[in-house]
Scaffold this active site. Structure first.
Site, mmCIF file in Angstrom:
data_model
loop_
_atom_site.group_PDB
_atom_site.id
_atom_site.type_symbol
_atom_site.label_atom_id
_atom_site.label_comp_id
_atom_site.label_asym_id
_atom_site.label_seq_id
_atom_site.Cartn_x
_atom_site.Cartn_y
_atom_site.Cartn_z
ATOM 1 N NE ARG A 1 -21.671 -53.728 15.738
ATOM 2 C CZ ARG A 1 -21.529 -55.038 15.698
ATOM 3 N NH1 ARG A 1 -21.617 -55.664 14.544
ATOM 4 N NH2 ARG A 1 -21.286 -55.731 16.782
ATOM 5 C CB CYS A 2 -15.287 -48.926 14.313
ATOM 6 S SG CYS A 2 -13.537 -48.557 14.489
ATOM 7 N NE ARG A 3 -12.074 -47.229 21.844
ATOM 8 C CZ ARG A 3 -10.823 -46.745 21.807
ATOM 9 N NH1 ARG A 3 -10.605 -45.463 21.868
ATOM 10 N NH2 ARG A 3 -9.810 -47.577 21.704
#
Length: 114
Positions: A9-11
C-alpha cells in the site's frame, strides 16, 4: 538472495520493489504487516542497517504518537514496539547477505548492487 520487507500500500515501497525486480537478482518479498519479523530478526536487520532502533521507527504513525511518544524507551523496548506494531517499521527494507538499506528514498536500494 535479496529480501525486501514490503508494504504493497506504500508508494515508496512499491518503487523499491520495482528497483529490486529490475536488478535481475532472485528475491523474496516479505509483506511484513502480514508476517512481522521476530524480535531477533528485527534486531539482526538493525545490525545490518547499522541503525539504532529509534531510527527505524515511523514516528508519525498514530500508534507511536498515542502509546510511545515522549516516553523513555530502551532499544529493546523500541524493537519490541516495532514487533508488536509492525506498522511502525520504516519501509521498504532490502537485505542482501550482511548488508541492508532502507529504501527512503528508493534509490538507496541501488547501493546493494554496486
Amino acid at each position: 538472495m535479496l529480501k525486501i520487507y514490503h508494504n504493497p500500500r506504500c508508494r515508496k515501497s512499491r518503487e523499491g520493489l520495482a528497483i529490486v525486480d529490475a536488478s535481475g537478482e532472485e528475491f523474496e518479498i516479505v509483506k511484513y504487516l502480514d508476517n512481522p519479523p521476530s524480535y531477533l530478526e528485527l534486531a539482526a536487520i538493525l545490525g545490518k542497517l547499522n541503525l539504532k532502533p529509534i531510527e527505524l521507527v515511523r514516528k508519525n504513525e498514530t500508534v507511536w504518537k498515542e502509546q510511545f511518544k515522549n516516553r523513555e524507551l530502551s532499544d529493546k523496548e523500541i524493537i519490541q514496539a516495532m514487533v508488536d506494531h509492525p506498522k511502525l517499521i520504516e519501509r521498504p527494507i532490502v537485505v542482501k547477505n550482511n548488508e541492508a538499506v532502507v529504501g527512503r528514498p528508493p534509490e538507496n536500494i541501488n547501493e546493494l548492487f554496486k
